[in-house]
Design an enzyme around this catalytic site. Structure first.
Site, PDB file in Angstrom:
ATOM      1  N   ARG A 286       5.931  53.934  42.690  1.00 36.96           N
ATOM      2  CA  ARG A 286       5.692  55.319  43.106  1.00 36.96           C
ATOM      3  C   ARG A 286       6.788  56.214  42.524  1.00 36.96           C
ATOM      4  O   ARG A 286       7.973  55.862  42.590  1.00 36.96           O
ATOM      5  CB  ARG A 286       5.719  55.373  44.640  1.00 36.96           C
ATOM      6  CG  ARG A 286       5.399  56.728  45.223  1.00 36.96           C
ATOM      7  CD  ARG A 286       5.508  56.681  46.752  1.00 36.96           C
ATOM      8  NE  ARG A 286       5.383  58.006  47.322  1.00 36.96           N
ATOM      9  CZ  ARG A 286       5.929  58.392  48.467  1.00 36.96           C
ATOM     10  NH1 ARG A 286       6.634  57.523  49.185  1.00 36.96           N
ATOM     11  NH2 ARG A 286       5.784  59.619  48.908  1.00 36.96           N
TER      12      ARG A 286
ATOM     13  N   ASP B 258      11.985  63.948  45.817  1.00 37.69           N
ATOM     14  CA  ASP B 258      12.442  63.762  47.192  1.00 37.69           C
ATOM     15  C   ASP B 258      13.341  64.913  47.620  1.00 37.69           C
ATOM     16  O   ASP B 258      13.638  65.827  46.850  1.00 37.69           O
ATOM     17  CB  ASP B 258      13.166  62.409  47.310  1.00 37.69           C
ATOM     18  CG  ASP B 258      13.150  61.876  48.730  1.00 37.69           C
ATOM     19  OD1 ASP B 258      12.321  62.341  49.538  1.00 37.69           O
ATOM     20  OD2 ASP B 258      13.965  61.000  49.049  1.00 37.69           O
TER      21      ASP B 258
END
Lengths: 504, 63
Positions: free
Chosen positions: A63, A67
């Protein structure tokens, strides 16, 4: 023997230089806006680079996403081998570099005087940190006694730390620290991954199949560049978890103040740490040796597979080699490394480079925390091989590799074979090829849905004018590596899709 | 990992000597073209980066 699943998450540091005012003077809001712009460039470039993908999830089972704090992050797929994991973590580094280059090319095409670089480290020199997280599948029994791991986790930085040039006035009287992350922890357990971080992060510990599996989330490690350090960090932790799961962990030295010990080892790994119920303290190496011996005694050769045996041997040799390293924490120089530990340990290699550069350089080269030293520290972690000191060391044969280059290239494309990452990755690749939209909300759920008129479509998919009833694919079992085409629900979906019965 | 055990004046003198003229035996024990290459590479990278880069390398707290 019960297999284990490993995974890592790497938060990268983005440096986006626009040629305007220096970010040093910006307030938090201005800095956040700047990072938003940089992250947006990365996000757009990722759309061109990561296919086949389903949103943030990739065809190799991993993935990639943006963030907190504008840090691009790569999470490896679930791996059942430590060496697969080493290949997959580096595949993430390559992917990140590819995306950054694509973004840089766009800036150049548009004539914008900006540059974009990416670093795999865990701290800037202004007091901010970003993570390197590890995930282990453990039994509930292990999960209930995690405090017994803490002395091991607080001291494994002696081989897993990546090293940091101290900022004058921030790290006491030492010029060099073993760990990048040690200073950023305030407690042993916490459910927060920022602010007062805990060595073990306790949020989201459940995985499906309650009663069988738990997820252990360790956030205290550094982001390694050295393959050997990466493998030993994960592999030795896996071995200690085996001892814990066998109920044989009791009686090992327990630290009086684990968080203080973490910081003390980072500043001077040779100093003695206070141990519960003992008058004499133990050094980090003595604590590591105690855990190593317990693994040897409990598991022995008969209970270990080939990979674990290899890790155990490397761990043993490593502790012996580290016992002969001589350096001055105060001056921040390496005095001797007769066992060539620097070939495998990031903090020793970086210190060796710094010491060489001090000897070769002029001006303020030898001063603790000098700009020259901090530049070298930072450039050790640059992902771009044209500027990366670590990459140059590797190219020159000054570091050891534990996986083949071909394994890393393969991991960029193929999911690991023995976990549910296989099902996820193969399904994503297959469905993308069939122009089917795949949505992956979580690590254990996928939704296959037809792209059609009125349906929301990600940029990866062109509308192909077909539709089929959407289907959910559950990946509850972390070891489920079944060919997805053998699943009835997937077969039915494909039949409906290929049959074209729902053309629009 | 071991530190040289010295006390008082001797240790201070040793620290001063190390800080001023570090000799890093571990770092200079081996020699060869690859090390010359590494030294030249480092100097080039540092020169191209510029000192301001350090101040600009400022991040937002992550996880």
């Amino acid at each position: 023997m019960r297999p284990r699943i490993y995974g890592t998450e790497t938060e990268y540091a983005l440096h986006y230089r626009t040629g305007g005012e220096s970010s040093e003077t910006w307030d938090e809001e201005e800095l956040a806006r700047h990072f938003e712009e940089g992250a947006s460039l990365i996000g757009e470039a990722a759309q061109e680079v990561v296919a086949p993908a389903a949103g943030e999830f990739l065809g190799n089972g991993g993935r990639f996403y943006l963030d907190r704090g504008g840090h691009p992050e790569y999470a490896t797929p679930e791996c059942s081998s430590v060496f697969d994991l080493v290949a997959h973590e580096q595949a993430g580094d390559r992917l990140m570099l590819e995306i950054a280059r694509k973004a840089q090319a766009r800036l150049r095409r548009e004539g914008r005087p900006a540059t974009l670089s990416v670093f795999k480290n865990n701290a800037d020199f202004h007091g901010n940190s970003y993570g390197s997280h590890e995930n282990y599948l453990v039994t509930p029994r292990a999960s209930d006694r995690l405090e017994t791991l803490i002395p091991f986790l607080a001291t494994r930085q002696v081989f897993a730390g990546t090293g940091k040039v101290s900022v004058p006035g921030r790290s006491g009287d030492v010029a060099y620290q073993v760990s990048q992350r040690a200073d950023f922890f305030g407690c042993v357990f916490n459910d927060r991954a920022s602010g007062e971080r805990g060595i073990i992060h306790t949020r989201k510990r459940e995985v499906h199949q309650p009663g069988e599996n738990r997820r252990l989330h360790i956030i205290v490690g550094d982001s390694n560049l050295s393959e050997a350090a990466m493998a030993l960090k994960i592999g030795s932790t896996g071995l200690v978890l085996r001892v814990l799961e066998e109920g044989r962990i009791e009686g090992l030295p327990q630290l009086c103040s684990p968080v203080d010990a973490l910081k003390m080892v980072s500043r001077d790994p040779g100093q003695r740490l206070e141990i519960q119920g003992k008058r004499a303290g133990r050094t980090a190496l003595e604590i590591q040796s105690a855990y190593l011996e317990r693994v040897q005694r409990t598991l022995g050769r008969g209970k270990l597979n080939g990979e674990e045996t290899r890790v155990l041997e490397v761990w043993s040799r490593m502790l012996e080699g580290l016992s002969r390293v001589r350096f001055s924490p105060k001056a921040g120089i390496l005095e001797d490394d007769p066992g060539d530990v620097r070939r495998q340990v990031d903090w020793v290699l970086k210190l060796w480079v710094l010491s060489r550069a001090d000897a070769e350089g002029t001006g303020d080269g030898g001063c603790a925390g000098s700009a020259r030293r901090r530049q070298i520290d930072l450039r050790y972690h640059d992902l771009d091989p044209r500027k990366s000191i670590f990459a140059r060391c590797r190219e020159l044969g000054l570091t050891d590799r534990v996986v083949e280059e071909a394994d890393v290239q393969r991991a960029r494309v193929d999911p690991p074979r023995n976990t549910r990452a296989w099902t996820r990755g193969v399904l994503i690749r297959d469905m993308v090829e069939r122009k089917v939209e795949v949505r992956v909300a979580t690590w254990d759920r996928l939704r296959l849905g037809g792209t059609g008129r009125g349906a929301e479509c990600t940029p990866f998919f062109a509308s192909c004018g077909r539709r089929a009833p959407p289907v959910d694919v559950k990946l509850d079992d972390p070891f489920d590596a079944e060919d997805p085409a053998r699943r009835p629900e997937v077969r039915e979906f494909i039949a409906a899709w290929e049959g074209g019965g729902s053309d629009v | 990992m071991a530190k040289t055990k010295q006390t008082g004046r001797a240790r201070r003198k040793q620290d001063e000597a190390e800080a001023l003229a570090p000799q890093a035996r571990g770092a200079s024990a081996s020699a060869g073209p690859e090390l010359e290459d590494l030294d030249a590479f480092i100097e080039k990278v540092l020169e191209e980066a510029g000192e301001e880069f350090l101040d600009e390398f400022r991040q937002i707290e992550g996880e």
